[in-house]
Design a protein around this motif. Structure first.
Motif, PDB file in Angstrom:
ATOM      1  N   LEU A   1      64.628 117.029   7.374  1.00  0.00           N
ATOM      2  CA  LEU A   1      65.431 116.069   7.799  1.00  0.00           C
ATOM      3  C   LEU A   1      66.543 116.557   8.094  1.00  0.00           C
ATOM      4  CD1 LEU A   1      65.656 112.558   6.022  1.00  0.00           C
ATOM      5  CD2 LEU A   1      67.520 113.310   6.919  1.00  0.00           C
ATOM      6  N   VAL A   2      66.994 116.175   9.548  1.00  0.00           N
ATOM      7  CA  VAL A   2      68.349 116.508  10.089  1.00  0.00           C
ATOM      8  C   VAL A   2      69.089 115.299  10.732  1.00  0.00           C
ATOM      9  CG1 VAL A   2      69.389 118.047  11.967  1.00  0.00           C
ATOM     10  CG2 VAL A   2      67.274 118.625  10.973  1.00  0.00           C
ATOM     11  N   PRO A   3      70.216 115.029  10.151  1.00  0.00           N
ATOM     12  CA  PRO A   3      71.174 113.897  10.514  1.00  0.00           C
ATOM     13  C   PRO A   3      71.571 113.879  11.885  1.00  0.00           C
ATOM     14  CG  PRO A   3      72.245 115.073   9.134  1.00  0.00           C
ATOM     15  CD  PRO A   3      70.977 115.843   9.173  1.00  0.00           C
ATOM     16  N   LEU A   4      71.831 112.838  12.561  1.00  0.00           N
ATOM     17  CA  LEU A   4      72.288 112.825  13.663  1.00  0.00           C
ATOM     18  C   LEU A   4      73.797 111.962  13.666  1.00  0.00           C
ATOM     19  CD1 LEU A   4      69.440 111.480  15.996  1.00  0.00           C
ATOM     20  CD2 LEU A   4      70.300 113.810  15.530  1.00  0.00           C
ATOM     21  N   ARG A   5      74.766 112.723  13.601  1.00  0.00           N
ATOM     22  CA  ARG A   5      76.093 112.079  13.310  1.00  0.00           C
ATOM     23  C   ARG A   5      76.834 112.298  14.655  1.00  0.00           C
ATOM     24  NH1 ARG A   5      75.931 114.664   8.124  1.00  0.00           N
ATOM     25  NH2 ARG A   5      75.791 113.443   6.431  1.00  0.00           N
ATOM     26  N   TRP A   6      77.908 111.211  14.580  1.00  0.00           N
ATOM     27  CA  TRP A   6      79.013 111.308  15.428  1.00  0.00           C
ATOM     28  C   TRP A   6      80.201 111.135  14.817  1.00  0.00           C
ATOM     29  CZ3 TRP A   6      80.581 112.637  20.285  1.00  0.00           C
ATOM     30  CH2 TRP A   6      81.855 112.154  20.869  1.00  0.00           C
ATOM     31  N   HIS A   7      81.048 112.236  14.741  1.00  0.00           N
ATOM     32  CA  HIS A   7      82.066 112.164  13.839  1.00  0.00           C
ATOM     33  C   HIS A   7      81.615 111.945  12.238  1.00  0.00           C
ATOM     34  CE1 HIS A   7      84.977 113.181  17.277  1.00  0.00           C
ATOM     35  NE2 HIS A   7      84.713 111.960  17.778  1.00  0.00           N
ATOM     36  N   ASP A   8      82.242 110.871  11.675  1.00  0.00           N
ATOM     37  CA  ASP A   8      81.713 110.509  10.433  1.00  0.00           C
ATOM     38  C   ASP A   8      80.749 109.267  10.480  1.00  0.00           C
ATOM     39  OD1 ASP A   8      83.571 112.019   9.442  1.00  0.00           O
ATOM     40  OD2 ASP A   8      85.275 110.595   9.358  1.00  0.00           O
ATOM     41  N   ASP A   9      80.462 108.989  11.489  1.00  0.00           N
ATOM     42  CA  ASP A   9      79.537 107.778  11.782  1.00  0.00           C
ATOM     43  C   ASP A   9      77.877 108.536  11.747  1.00  0.00           C
ATOM     44  OD1 ASP A   9      81.421 106.076  11.913  1.00  0.00           O
ATOM     45  OD2 ASP A   9      81.509 106.106  13.931  1.00  0.00           O
ATOM     46  N   LEU A  10      77.342 107.829  11.011  1.00  0.00           N
ATOM     47  CA  LEU A  10      75.660 108.216  10.832  1.00  0.00           C
ATOM     48  C   LEU A  10      74.968 107.499  12.126  1.00  0.00           C
ATOM     49  CD1 LEU A  10      73.580 110.098   9.616  1.00  0.00           C
ATOM     50  CD2 LEU A  10      72.974 108.035   8.140  1.00  0.00           C
ATOM     51  N   LEU A  11      74.542 108.212  13.040  1.00  0.00           N
ATOM     52  CA  LEU A  11      73.822 107.474  14.004  1.00  0.00           C
ATOM     53  C   LEU A  11      72.376 107.358  14.041  1.00  0.00           C
ATOM     54  CD1 LEU A  11      75.680 108.847  17.326  1.00  0.00           C
ATOM     55  CD2 LEU A  11      76.124 106.927  15.742  1.00  0.00           C
ATOM     56  N   GLY A  12      71.810 108.252  13.189  1.00  0.00           N
ATOM     57  CA  GLY A  12      70.101 108.237  13.092  1.00  0.00           C
ATOM     58  C   GLY A  12      69.946 109.765  12.269  1.00  0.00           C
ATOM     59  N   ALA A  13      68.606 109.909  12.631  1.00  0.00           N
ATOM     60  CA  ALA A  13      68.225 111.280  11.791  1.00  0.00           C
ATOM     61  C   ALA A  13      66.765 111.723  12.501  1.00  0.00           C
ATOM     62  CB  ALA A  13      67.696 111.180  10.520  1.00  0.00           C
ATOM     63  N   ILE A  14      66.677 113.068  12.674  1.00  0.00           N
ATOM     64  CA  ILE A  14      65.517 113.612  13.126  1.00  0.00           C
ATOM     65  C   ILE A  14      64.550 113.949  11.843  1.00  0.00           C
ATOM     66  CG2 ILE A  14      64.356 115.407  14.364  1.00  0.00           C
ATOM     67  CD1 ILE A  14      66.709 115.702  15.915  1.00  0.00           C
ATOM     68  N   LEU A  15      63.399 113.177  11.807  1.00  0.00           N
ATOM     69  CA  LEU A  15      62.282 113.679  10.834  1.00  0.00           C
ATOM     70  C   LEU A  15      61.025 114.511  11.253  1.00  0.00           C
ATOM     71  CD1 LEU A  15      63.827 110.886  10.141  1.00  0.00           C
ATOM     72  CD2 LEU A  15      61.921 110.370   8.756  1.00  0.00           C
ATOM     73  N   LEU A  16      61.234 115.666  10.543  1.00  0.00           N
ATOM     74  CA  LEU A  16      60.308 116.788  11.055  1.00  0.00           C
ATOM     75  C   LEU A  16      59.373 117.062   9.991  1.00  0.00           C
ATOM     76  CD1 LEU A  16      63.431 118.870  12.077  1.00  0.00           C
ATOM     77  CD2 LEU A  16      61.570 118.086  13.743  1.00  0.00           C
ATOM     78  N   GLY A  17      57.927 116.973  10.343  1.00  0.00           N
ATOM     79  CA  GLY A  17      56.954 117.307   9.391  1.00  0.00           C
ATOM     80  C   GLY A  17      56.478 118.706   9.377  1.00  0.00           C
ATOM     81  N   HIS A  18      55.298 118.965   8.562  1.00  0.00           N
ATOM     82  CA  HIS A  18      54.769 120.354   8.570  1.00  0.00           C
ATOM     83  C   HIS A  18      54.511 120.891   9.823  1.00  0.00           C
ATOM     84  CE1 HIS A  18      55.136 119.772   4.313  1.00  0.00           C
ATOM     85  NE2 HIS A  18      54.663 118.780   4.329  1.00  0.00           N
ATOM     86  N   LYS A  19      54.457 122.133   9.964  1.00  0.00           N
ATOM     87  CA  LYS A  19      53.969 122.939  11.063  1.00  0.00           C
ATOM     88  C   LYS A  19      52.620 123.052  11.038  1.00  0.00           C
ATOM     89  CE  LYS A  19      58.268 125.667  11.933  1.00  0.00           C
ATOM     90  NZ  LYS A  19      58.871 127.096  12.032  1.00  0.00           N
ATOM     91  N   LEU A  20      51.715 123.193  12.213  1.00  0.00           N
ATOM     92  CA  LEU A  20      50.416 123.437  12.311  1.00  0.00           C
ATOM     93  C   LEU A  20      49.994 124.734  11.604  1.00  0.00           C
ATOM     94  CD1 LEU A  20      49.434 121.970  15.645  1.00  0.00           C
ATOM     95  CD2 LEU A  20      49.264 120.837  13.616  1.00  0.00           C
ATOM     96  N   THR A  21      51.028 125.769  11.787  1.00  0.00           N
ATOM     97  CA  THR A  21      50.614 127.278  11.327  1.00  0.00           C
ATOM     98  C   THR A  21      51.087 126.995   9.701  1.00  0.00           C
ATOM     99  OG1 THR A  21      53.203 127.760  11.800  1.00  0.00           O
ATOM    100  CG2 THR A  21      51.603 128.226  13.298  1.00  0.00           C
ATOM    101  N   GLU A  22      51.388 126.219   9.044  1.00  0.00           N
ATOM    102  CA  GLU A  22      51.519 126.022   7.679  1.00  0.00           C
ATOM    103  C   GLU A  22      52.600 126.848   7.148  1.00  0.00           C
ATOM    104  OE1 GLU A  22      50.333 123.635   6.131  1.00  0.00           O
ATOM    105  OE2 GLU A  22      48.661 123.219   7.363  1.00  0.00           O
ATOM    106  N   THR A  23      53.663 127.414   8.024  1.00  0.00           N
ATOM    107  CA  THR A  23      54.632 128.236   7.819  1.00  0.00           C
ATOM    108  C   THR A  23      55.883 127.206   7.619  1.00  0.00           C
ATOM    109  OG1 THR A  23      55.241 128.529  10.132  1.00  0.00           O
ATOM    110  CG2 THR A  23      53.951 130.296   9.011  1.00  0.00           C
ATOM    111  N   ARG A  24      56.787 127.666   6.786  1.00  0.00           N
ATOM    112  CA  ARG A  24      58.149 126.824   6.293  1.00  0.00           C
ATOM    113  C   ARG A  24      59.020 126.880   7.646  1.00  0.00           C
ATOM    114  NH1 ARG A  24      60.431 127.191   0.583  1.00  0.00           N
ATOM    115  NH2 ARG A  24      61.080 124.975   1.293  1.00  0.00           N
ATOM    116  N   PHE A  25      60.064 126.185   7.327  1.00  0.00           N
ATOM    117  CA  PHE A  25      61.126 126.139   8.557  1.00  0.00           C
ATOM    118  C   PHE A  25      62.131 127.281   8.127  1.00  0.00           C
ATOM    119  CE2 PHE A  25      59.749 121.850   9.351  1.00  0.00           C
ATOM    120  CZ  PHE A  25      59.742 121.709  10.667  1.00  0.00           C
TER     121      PHE A  25
END
Length: 537
Positions: A220-244
């Protein structure tokens, strides 16, 4: 012999060939289809080491051998000493040379636009000029899914009103799931720049089951503008089954910063577009009102008529009208439609059109109001209604017949100081489907003033929280010199209201209509109804 079985030479050769083919073939398929190994990285490294080795060999042939020949001719100098020294220097310089050569190859010779690192860097650059919200979120989600080979990707934006999400892969978020995700995001990523959900201790059991179980989210990676939280990027598992990897997380965090800047710009643009659209709607509503409200009135015998309309910042649904009825009489109307903006302006125009359509003929005021009520009830929502005062002035006798549908009571001001409030009629229009309206009459005489107004006048409030009210309105009219014109009465009332407000802006439209009788009529002035029908105060 295998498992006590005798295999012929042909079968043994076939199994051997199959094993030699399937093994490397499976590895090759995994590399090509699922990027099991970074083949491009291996190829780049091979080229780098080959070029570095060639450079060292070239340096040896170009420098060391001629140097050995020269030193061999010098008495007392052993040229074999320089060989080990050269090797030590070459080993010391080999790794910096490799790093520099790799940088040159990445930027000039071997730059691969399909490599996911370059794809994400290019996406970050392109998003700097993307200001459309849907295009921004959708492109980010799709590019991440394709570049990193992810089973699911969701980009969530916490926009004002309701959150928005786009899926690059995986099942799109339902409204219920999106609401739950948007509710938990500000808490779980309050300070983190990005984390793996398996390492987070801030999630409840239900939240962890939703994110990691139902949605299959790993990072989970947040989307921030200064101190304001604008949203987030939610990333699932890789097809290669390797970790980030740490490099992946760092690259995604940098990309999230660029996405956040573009997201903030997109939200600002959307707000400006909404404001511009709202202002355009207000301007159109004002134009509708200006075209529907009279600036010149039909001549009523022995009467002077003038109206004043001052819109507030928000356009309302006030309107007035003076319509010849075709039989020598005139219809006078004033109304106030509920609500603001374009809907109220359109509704008031519809009511005015209905009034004008019915003005001809011998229809009674009660019938006209009943028809307008049916139209309003059938064509609008339950929260829309209107107050409506309608009067008919006879051109010969100046007898005024009226019916009041829940509107502020107009007042007849006599030269002797008497006041007659015109309140007989019925309920407001548009609330009930079937409504009956009553009528009453008053006779007008020389010097009489009939003042019609909306609640924007009497409910105007000053800084002390006091309303202008009917009493101040009547006192302001009584304080005027006798014989002033209807225009002067309206203007003086407006000035009195402005003095009362003492610089405070009115919160509603200010609408006045004044009718003044200018000469004596033959008919005796009388009230044709019981005293309770028309209240004199």
């Amino acid at each position: 012999q295998l498992l006590a079985l005798r295999l012929g030479p042909g079968l043994r050769s076939g199994l051997t060939i199959a094993a030699l083919t399937l093994g490397p073939g499976s590895i090759a398929y995994a590399i090509v289809r699922h990027k099991f190994l970074d083949a491009r990285l291996l190829a780049r490294r091979g080229i780098l080491y080959a070029l570095a080795s060639a450079a060292l060999v070239g340096l040896y042939l170009a420098v060391l051998q001629p140097l050995n020949k020269m030193l061999g001719a010098v008495p007392g100098v052993d040229p074999r000493v320089f060989g080990p020294v050269f090797l030590v220097m070459a080993l010391a310089l080999f790794q910096p040379a490799i790093a520099r050569l790799e940088e040159l190859l990445d930027h000039v010779l071997l730059k691969d636009p399909a490599d996911y690192r370059n794809v994400l860097r290019q996406l970050g650059r392109e998003l700097q000029t993307t200001i459309d919200l849907e295009q921004l979120l959708g492109r980010t989600a799709r590019t991440l899914s394709e570049a990193l080979l992810l089973r699911s990707v969701h980009v969530v934006a916490l926009t004002p009103g309701r959150p928005v999400a786009f899926a690059g892969s995986g099942t799109p978020l339902s409204d219920d799931v999106l609401g739950r995700v948007a509710e938990m995001l500000p808490r779980v990523i309050e300070h983190a720049d990005g984390f793996r959900l398996s390492e987070s201790a801030d999630l409840t059991a239900d939240e962890r089951a939703l994110l990691t179980g139902s949605l299959g989210i790993e990072l989970l990676v947040p989307l921030r503008w200064h101190d304001d939280l604008l949203g987030a990027i939610l990333l699932g598992h890789k097809l290669t089954e390797t970790r980030f990897s740490s490099e992946d997380v760092a690259l995604l965090t940098t990309l999230a910063g660029q996405v956040a800047v573009s997201l903030q710009n997109a939200l600002l643009l959307r707000d400006r577009v909404a404001v511009a659209r709202f202002e355009e709607e207000l301007n159109l509503a004002r134009q509708i009102q200006r075209t529907s409200l009279l600036s010149e009135f039909p001549a009523i015998p022995r009467c002077d008529v003038h109206a004043l309309y001052i819109p507030s910042r928000q356009v309302g649904g006030d309107f007035y009208d003076v319509v010849p009825a075709g039989d020598g009489s005139f219809l006078i109307a004033i109304a106030d439609v509920s609500g603001k903006g374009m809907p109220a302006a359109l509704l008031s125009s519809m009511l005015q059109a209905s009034l004008r359509t019915q003005s001809g003929g011998a229809r009674s005021l009660a019938t006209i109001l009943k028809n307008i009520n049916s139209l309003l009830y059938q064509s609008t929502a339950i929260h829309q209604f209107a107050t409506f005062f309608l009067a008919r002035v006879d051109g010969e006798s100046l007898r005024l017949t009226f019916s009041n549908a829940g509107h502020n009571w107009p007042v007849v001001m006599r030269p002797n100081g008497d006041r007659t409030f015109l309140e007989r009629g019925g309920t407001v229009l548009g609330i009930l489907e079937s409504v009956e309206f009553e009528e009453a009459q008053v006779a007008l005489g020389p010097g009489d003033l009939v003042v019609l107004y909306t609640d924007g006048i009497t409910e105007a409030m000053n800084g002390r929280g006091e309303m202008f009210g009917e009493q101040r309105l009547c006192e302001a009219v009584e304080a005027m010199p006798r014989g002033v014109s209807a225009r002067e009465v309206a203007d003086r009332l407006h000035r009195a209201l402005r003095e009362f407000l003492d610089g405070r802006e009115p919160q509603d439209d200010l609408t006045l209509l004044v009718l003044r009788v200018t000469e004596r009529v033959a008919a005796e002035r009388a009230v044709v109804l019981a005293p309770e029908a028309v209240a004199a105060r």
